[in-house]
Design an enzyme around this catalytic site. Structure first.
Site, PDB file in Angstrom:
ATOM      1  CB  SER A 598      -0.592  -7.430  -6.121  1.00 22.73           C
ATOM      2  OG  SER A 598      -1.183  -6.870  -5.189  1.00 22.73           O
ATOM      3  CE1 TYR A 611       2.000  -3.158  -7.821  1.00 15.42           C
ATOM      4  CE2 TYR A 611      -0.189  -3.554  -6.775  1.00 15.42           C
ATOM      5  CZ  TYR A 611       1.202  -3.853  -6.920  1.00 15.42           C
ATOM      6  OH  TYR A 611       1.791  -4.631  -5.902  1.00 15.42           O
TER       7      TYR A 611
END
Length: 730
Positions: A598, A611
């Protein structure tokens, strides 16, 4: 002839007057063909052809003319539709023999005989684009209205015996005449026609080493005659069946299912790598009782060396299989691999000698000398092909060959085609031309691509993207139903392919669904074992699975969020990569691994600490794996941003929370898609390109990374984020 379905034991009687009588004449022919093709004992995939001579109206003159409708080249009786049938003017076909006689060179295997195929298009009725098969003249020269040419195992058994002519009279009592082996073509058709003219009471001919042709004036009668011919052969073989002494009796015992699967999951990748020296192969495994009875038998080495008989068979199976002289009771994996290496070397040497001995001045170049069928005592058969469909066909055809040998050895002694005749089929100029006309293979046509997280979002889009490039796609997900839906979508688009073979999962098509938990090594290993049993190995692995856990979500505290995030987003990628690496090392074929990270891995944000840090670690995992797996495997990362559409990371409550956080107007009555579109548009306006990011955008990048176009790129992270300058590396 038999007229009751209850009198047939060796074929399935499927004809229904209620169905057939409602059909137009051509559709009736298709119906008959489908019934015949649906029974593997009657004819093999793609083999055989049927015809009907029908009265049609000429589109130019308006006059009634006789038209031969015959299954065209490349068609399959089981799956044929009207579009698979060629249509030709019967009078023009009849007139071609006069043209043939005027050619400078005529006769069996002559240039003139081969040239006749090029004249078939001049006889086409109504601009039908379906190419005519090599057997067209056979159907034309037989005067009866309906003709079936088939390759039944039981009939080929008799046609492959050393005393096949004597047996033809004994089995069918004069109802079938005997015609010795001839390569299909004009001369073979003329010989059959001459036999037909001299014996007006016969119902058909047995074609030595090949199959049979029969005829009638009504479609149903022709169908029933075909079944009668096969039934008579089946009963004769049954009367002489040797039971436990079939193939000389058993020499070896079969391994247990668990022992066999454990062996195959370790052997197949090695075998695939060794076989794929010129181009990659896909495997199909056959482990049913008839196959095991053969490979375990005393006579298997002798019969395997003789090779196959029916020309349809060895076009796929090559002139013979590779039989491995390995003892399943005393041997182990290492001895099996060593036996395979030695056998493969000898097979290739034998094939090169066969080619050099039989080739003509104008023969096509030698093809890959590797075997396409491997027989292993105690284990079964492995068929290999350029794709799953072809490997299933290859396996199916050797299944047929085993049945042919069983029947022939029961009643007499099996004989194969002479090497020169086999070569003249395998390297026939007409067959070579057919191969050259085939569409170019797609970029991933020989690849097995594993997409983990294929149930939705980026994973689903990626599965569709690589499938469009010809890949065999393993749709893996923690949620098996979601994975199964993706696989079924691919199956609907691309079909199962042809070929009726394969035991268990190995009978699959180009897409399968498997359950996997990437945080559990045993689950990942079990998934890869299943993939090996389905296809023979792996080539590319794309991991799109991941979790996003925000504060307060699922009642987790921060420690639990970190544990779960790192277990899936980091350790999961590590487990998948290291398990896949074992298979790549066994295959020694170039591979590719893509991990989805990401852009959050380089951008600190409030509210997503677990995350973001896990994705930062995943970015570095990409680099570490690139170093560890080099030079055999390229490892790269795909870094998306704010992919809202179709993502399980954006459930309705998270979307609403984000819209509220960014003060984006919305209504509680808005449906999920509307809410996601508003959030996606908001995110888009923060990027340099001002465009929403979709799963398809990510899938395009994933495909690029495994396509081979970036074969010299490894250890890199590609961002697909619309241009977030905050994520630029500093």
């Amino acid at each position: 002839m038999q007229d009751s379905q209850h009198e047939f034991r060796h074929v399935n009687y499927l004809w229904s007057d209620e169905v057939a009588d409602k059909l137009e004449a051509v559709d009736n022919l298709v119906y008959r063909s489908n019934l015949l093709g649906s029974d593997q004992r009657i004819t093999n995939t793609g083999g055989g052809n049927t015809s009907a001579k029908l009265i049609e109206k000429d589109p130019l003159t308006g006059k009634s003319v006789e038209i031969l409708w015959v299954k065209g080249s490349g068609g399959d009786l089981r799956t044929a539709t009207r579009a698979n049938f060629a249509s030709l003017y019967e009078d023009k076909l009849q007139a071609l023999d006069e043209v043939y006689q005027q050619m400078p060179e005529t006769g069996y295997k002559s240039a003139g005989e081969d040239a006749m195929v090029g004249l078939f298009p001049h006889c086409v009725f109504c601009l039908n684009p379906r190419a005519s098969s090599i057997d067209t003249p056979l159907h034309s020269m037989i005067k009866n209205k309906h003709v079936d040419h088939l390759h039944p195992n039981a009939v080929i058994s008799i046609a492959s015996c050393k005393d096949q002519e004597r047996l033809t009279q004994k089995v069918w009592g004069g109802a079938l005449a005997y015609v010795p082996w001839m390569r299909p073509g004009w001369e073979a058709a003329k010989l059959c026609a001459e036999v037909y003219e001299k014996n007006p009471d016969i119902k058909g001919v047995l074609l030595g080493q090949h199959g049979h042709t029969n005829w009638e004036d009504e479609s149903k009668d022709c169908y029933e005659t075909s079944l009668w011919v096969i039934e008579q052969a089946g009963r004769f073989i049954e009367q002489h069946d040797k039971g436990d002494n079939t193939f000389g009796g058993a020499k070896f015992s079969s391994l247990s299912e668990q022992e066999r699967d454990n062996l195959l999951t370790r052997f197949l990748p090695v075998a695939r790598g060794l076989l794929s020296s010129k181009a990659k192969f896909i495997a199909t495994i056959q482990t049913d009782e008839p196959t095991l009875r053969f490979v375990n038998s005393v006579d298997a080495p002798r019969l395997a060396e003789l090779g196959t008989s029916c020309p349809d068979h060895f076009l796929r199976t090559k002139i013979k299989p590779l039989y491995l002289d390995w003892n399943p009771q005393s041997g182990d994996l290492n001895s099996l691999i060593e036996t395979f290496k030695q056998g493969l070397e000898q097979y290739r040497s034998d094939y090169i000698a066969y080619y050099n001995q039989c080739k003509h001045d104008d023969s096509p170049a030698m093809r890959d000398p590797s075997p396409t069928v491997v027989l292993i005592p105690g284990v079964g058969m492995i068929g290999w092909g350029k794709n799953k469909s072809e490997s299933r066909v290859t396996t199916e055809f050797y299944n047929c060959a085993i049945e042919v040998m069983r029947g022939a050895e029961a009643i007499s002694e099996y004989t194969a085609l002479p090497a020169q005749e086999a070569f003249d089929i395998e390297y026939w100029a007409l067959e070579e031309a057919k191969l050259q006309r085939m569409p170019k293979e797609k970029p991933l046509a020989r690849d097995i691509v594993v997409v983990i997280g294929a149930g939705d979002g980026i994973g689903k889009a990626t599965a569709h993207r690589v499938a469009a490039e010809g890949a065999h796609v393993v749709c893996a997900d923690l949620r098996i139903e979601a994975a199964r839906q993706t696989a079924e979508e691919l199956q609907h688009i691309y079909g199962q392919g042809i070929g009726v073979a394969g035991s268990g999962l190995s009978g699959c098509g180009p897409a399968i669904a498997l359950n996997v938990n990437i945080a559990d090594r045993s689950s990942v290993k079990a998934m890869f074992d299943q993939i090996i049993l389905a296809y023979g190995g792996i080539d590319k692995v794309i991991v799109t699975a991941g979790v996003f856990l925000a504060p307060g979500q699922n009642g987790m505290d921060h420690d639990e969020m970190f544990d779960a995030s790192f277990a899936v987003n980091v350790k999961g990628g590590y487990i998948v990569g290291t398990e896949a690496a074992k298979i790549w090392q066994q295959q020694q074929l170039p591979g590719a691994l893509v991990l989805t990270t990401s852009v959050n891995g380089v951008v600190a944000k409030k509210g997503s600490m677990a995350y973001d840090t896990s994705k930062s670690a995943a970015n570095h995992l990409v680099r570490e794996l690139a170093v560890e797996l080099a030079p055999l495997v390229n490892v790269n990362g795909l870094a998306p941003a704010t992919v809202v559409k179709g993502s399980t990371m954006f459930p309705r409550d998270r979307v609403i929370a984000s819209l509220s956080k960014y003060a984006v107007p919305f209504s509680a009555d808005d449906d999920d898609d509307t809410l996601r579109s508003k959030l996606a548009e908001f995110y888009a306006q923060r990027t340099l390109t001002r465009q929403p990011i979709t799963p398809e955008d990510q899938a395009e990048a994933a495909y690029l990374l495994v396509s081979g176009q970036l074969s010299k790129t490894t250890g890199q992270i590609i961002s697909v984020d619309g241009g977030l300058h905050e994520a630029f590396l500093r």
